[in-house]
Design an enzyme around this catalytic site. Structure first.
Site, short mmCIF file in Angstrom:
data_model
loop_
_atom_site.label_atom_id
_atom_site.label_comp_id
_atom_site.label_asym_id
_atom_site.label_seq_id
_atom_site.Cartn_x
_atom_site.Cartn_y
_atom_site.Cartn_z
N GLU A 233 6.44 -2.66 21.15
CA GLU A 233 5.75 -1.60 20.40
C GLU A 233 4.77 -0.81 21.26
O GLU A 233 3.59 -0.68 20.94
CB GLU A 233 5.02 -2.19 19.17
CG GLU A 233 4.66 -1.08 18.18
CD GLU A 233 4.10 -1.57 16.86
OE1 GLU A 233 4.76 -2.38 16.21
OE2 GLU A 233 3.02 -1.11 16.48
N ARG A 237 8.90 2.29 18.98
CA ARG A 237 8.88 1.37 17.83
C ARG A 237 7.86 1.80 16.78
O ARG A 237 7.97 1.43 15.61
CB ARG A 237 8.57 -0.06 18.32
CG ARG A 237 8.76 -1.12 17.25
CD ARG A 237 8.79 -2.51 17.85
NE ARG A 237 8.86 -3.52 16.82
CZ ARG A 237 9.17 -4.80 17.05
NH1 ARG A 237 9.43 -5.21 18.26
NH2 ARG A 237 9.23 -5.67 16.06
N HIS A 244 3.11 3.98 6.82
CA HIS A 244 2.28 2.78 6.84
C HIS A 244 0.78 3.06 7.01
O HIS A 244 -0.03 2.22 6.65
CB HIS A 244 2.75 1.80 7.91
CG HIS A 244 3.95 1.00 7.47
ND1 HIS A 244 5.13 1.60 7.09
CD2 HIS A 244 4.14 -0.34 7.33
CE1 HIS A 244 6.00 0.65 6.76
NE2 HIS A 244 5.43 -0.53 6.88
N1 NAD Z 1 7.50 -9.80 11.32
C1 NAD Z 1 7.70 -8.56 10.93
O1 NAD Z 1 8.15 -7.70 11.69
C2 NAD Z 1 7.39 -8.22 9.51
C3 NAD Z 1 7.86 -7.00 8.95
C4 NAD Z 1 7.62 -6.76 7.60
C5 NAD Z 1 6.94 -7.71 6.84
N2 NAD Z 1 6.50 -8.86 7.42
C6 NAD Z 1 5.79 -9.88 6.64
O2 NAD Z 1 6.68 -10.32 5.62
C7 NAD Z 1 5.91 -10.79 4.52
C8 NAD Z 1 6.49 -10.20 3.25
O3 NAD Z 1 7.81 -10.63 3.12
P1 NAD Z 1 8.54 -10.73 1.71
O4 NAD Z 1 8.37 -9.45 1.01
O5 NAD Z 1 9.88 -11.28 1.97
O6 NAD Z 1 7.60 -11.76 0.91
P2 NAD Z 1 7.72 -13.34 0.58
O7 NAD Z 1 8.24 -14.10 1.72
O8 NAD Z 1 6.39 -13.72 0.04
O9 NAD Z 1 8.80 -13.35 -0.59
C9 NAD Z 1 8.51 -12.70 -1.80
C10 NAD Z 1 8.70 -13.65 -2.98
O10 NAD Z 1 10.10 -13.81 -3.23
C11 NAD Z 1 10.41 -15.21 -3.29
N3 NAD Z 1 11.79 -15.31 -2.82
C12 NAD Z 1 12.23 -15.18 -1.56
N4 NAD Z 1 13.57 -15.16 -1.54
C13 NAD Z 1 13.99 -15.31 -2.82
C14 NAD Z 1 15.26 -15.34 -3.43
N5 NAD Z 1 16.39 -15.15 -2.74
N6 NAD Z 1 15.33 -15.50 -4.76
C15 NAD Z 1 14.18 -15.64 -5.50
N7 NAD Z 1 12.95 -15.58 -4.98
C16 NAD Z 1 12.85 -15.42 -3.65
C17 NAD Z 1 9.37 -15.88 -2.45
O11 NAD Z 1 9.20 -17.23 -2.81
C18 NAD Z 1 8.13 -15.04 -2.78
O12 NAD Z 1 7.57 -15.48 -3.99
C19 NAD Z 1 4.48 -10.36 4.77
O13 NAD Z 1 3.73 -11.48 5.18
C20 NAD Z 1 4.58 -9.36 5.90
O14 NAD Z 1 3.44 -9.33 6.74
C21 NAD Z 1 6.72 -9.13 8.73
ZN ZN Z 2 6.21 -2.35 6.18
#
Ligand code: NAD
Ligand code: ZN
Length: 359
Positions: A233, A237, A244
């Site tokens: 980044e 990137r 955002h």
């Molecule tokens: N590393 C990166 O490049 C990057 C990019 C974007 C977001 N993130 C991070 O990702 C996180 C958000 O991810 P998210 O939106 O997946 O949230 P999450 O992991 O909290 O999942 C959202 C909810 O859905 C539930 N869940 C997950 N899969 C399911 C399924 N198949 N069926 C039913 N329920 C399910 C989970 O238990 C949770 O309650 C944040 O912490 C963010 O900072 C990281």
């Molecule tokens: Zn995002």
């Protein structure tokens, strides 16, 4: 089944599939682990853990289940996981498996990057955000108090295994918020995908597998392309931050009542409006973006914060480098550009437009 072979310097494969049938084969194609350590969360465990464990039944396996949600994404959780691994004598040939959404993936990747100075890990992403965004690109980490993603590393998985069927159980609101990042990928890189998202909304929202496979392939490809060009980044990137800057500001102001995806949708509208004022986009383009977001249930909440409130929080956005705000604008639908000279007046007008359009 489709395979993608992109990713920074072909370091790993991303599999898009409709079941877990080929999971073991795909893992063994790249690594023969001594033991398997599965990290998952309380919601995902009850839905998919048994099936995934069955795939790995020939290996000594341990499961660690965290409470679902962002509140688990911290160093205290990481410490508990390290201890569980040390106590069961997990060695450097252990494979860490992240089964879940972005929270599980970010924690598991961080643990894998640091346990015994690094062990291999794979991602099995089960949310839209995780499948299209967080599992790809190698950013792993945890929050430090309320500072999001403050502690982390760049650490690539051995494999990303996407089973689209898992989206069937995703709560509707989580599915739709995740679509914001897919719309973002299309807006910055792929006009055809953008209009496909507009026209195929009904199929996507009813989770038609063929349509999901199609958009996942395209959108993951975009993320890979951008990350490949700039793994750490330093430049290109940054276009992934479209929407955002203002999005983060709204997310923080709302004390996370607005989900990340919802907040980014508002941010995209404001950034698109600046792009319109600069004669990059037409007003019709901006309205198309509004329409696409709305069709996925985004932009549905009234933004009652003042322009001043929103601007104040932009100052704390960690993407500000050396006092300069790097803003992502659209040259056209499907092409983004980085811009460091967005004025306060432009920002003010863009936020006003966003507030008016989304009221
Ligand atoms: N590393 C990166 O490049 C990057 C990019 C974007 C977001 N993130 C991070 O990702 C996180 C958000 O991810 P998210 O939106 O997946 O949230 P999450 O992991 O909290 O999942 C959202 C909810 O859905 C539930 N869940 C997950 N899969 C399911 C399924 N198949 N069926 C039913 N329920 C399910 C989970 O238990 C949770 O309650 C944040 O912490 C963010 O900072 C990281
Ligand atoms: Zn995002």
């Amino acid at each position: 089944m489709k395979k993608i072979l992109p990713t920074p310097n072909k370091q790993y494969e991303i599999i898009i599939n409709n079941s877990f049938e080929s999971l073991l084969g795909c893992v063994e194609d790249c690594f023969k682990p001594s033991k398997i350590f599965i990290l998952t969360d309380s919601n995902v465990a009850s839905l998919y853990l048994e099936t995934v464990q069955k795939c790995f039944q020939d290996y000594p396996t341990q499961v660690y289940c965290i409470a679902a949600g962002e509140a688990s994404k911290n160093l205290a959780t990481v410490e508990k996981i390290y201890l569980a691994m040390v106590e069961k004598q997990f060695d450097r040939q252990t494979l860490v498996v992240a089964l879940g959404g972005g929270v599980v993936g970010d924690i598991a990747g961080f643990v894998a990057s640091t346990y015994k100075r690094g062990v291999p890990f794979i991602q099995i992403p089960t949310t839209v955000v995780a499948q299209h965004d967080s599992s790809i690109g190698g950013k792993v980490g945890v929050d430090l108090k309320h500072y999001k993603n403050m502690i982390g590393a760049f650490y690539q998985p051995l494999l990303v295994y996407i089973n689209l069927q898992t989206l069937q159980t995703l709560p509707e609101s989580v599915f739709l918020a995740g679509m914001s990042e897919v719309i973002k990928h299309a807006a910055i890189k792929d006009k055809t995908l953008f209009y496909f998202l507009k026209n195929a909304q009904a199929n996507i929202c009813s989770k038609n597998l063929e349509t999901l496979e199609n958009i996942t392939y395209q959108s993951v490809h975009i993320k890979c392309e951008v990350v490949e060009a700039d793994e750490k980044e330093l430049g290109e990137r940054k276009i992934l931050n479209f929407g955002h800057t203002i999005g983060h500001s709204l997310e923080t102001l709302s004390k996370f009542c607005l989900s990340h995806g919802e907040a980014v949708a508002y941010g995209m509208i404001a950034a698109a409006y600046i792009s319109f004022e600069r004669h990059f986009l037409t007003l019709r383009d901006v309205e198309d973006l509004v329409e696409v977001c709305r069709s996925y249930g985004l932009l549905a909440k009234k933004i009652s914060y003042t322009v001043e409130d929103i601007l104040k929080f932009i100052q704390y956005d960690k993407k500000i480098n050396y006092g300069t705000l790097t803003f992502v604008l659209l040259k056209k639908i499907g092409e983004a550009t980085l811009c460091q000279d967005v004025s306060l007046n432009e920002l003010t007008r863009a936020i006003s437009y966003m507030k008016k359009t989304c009221s």
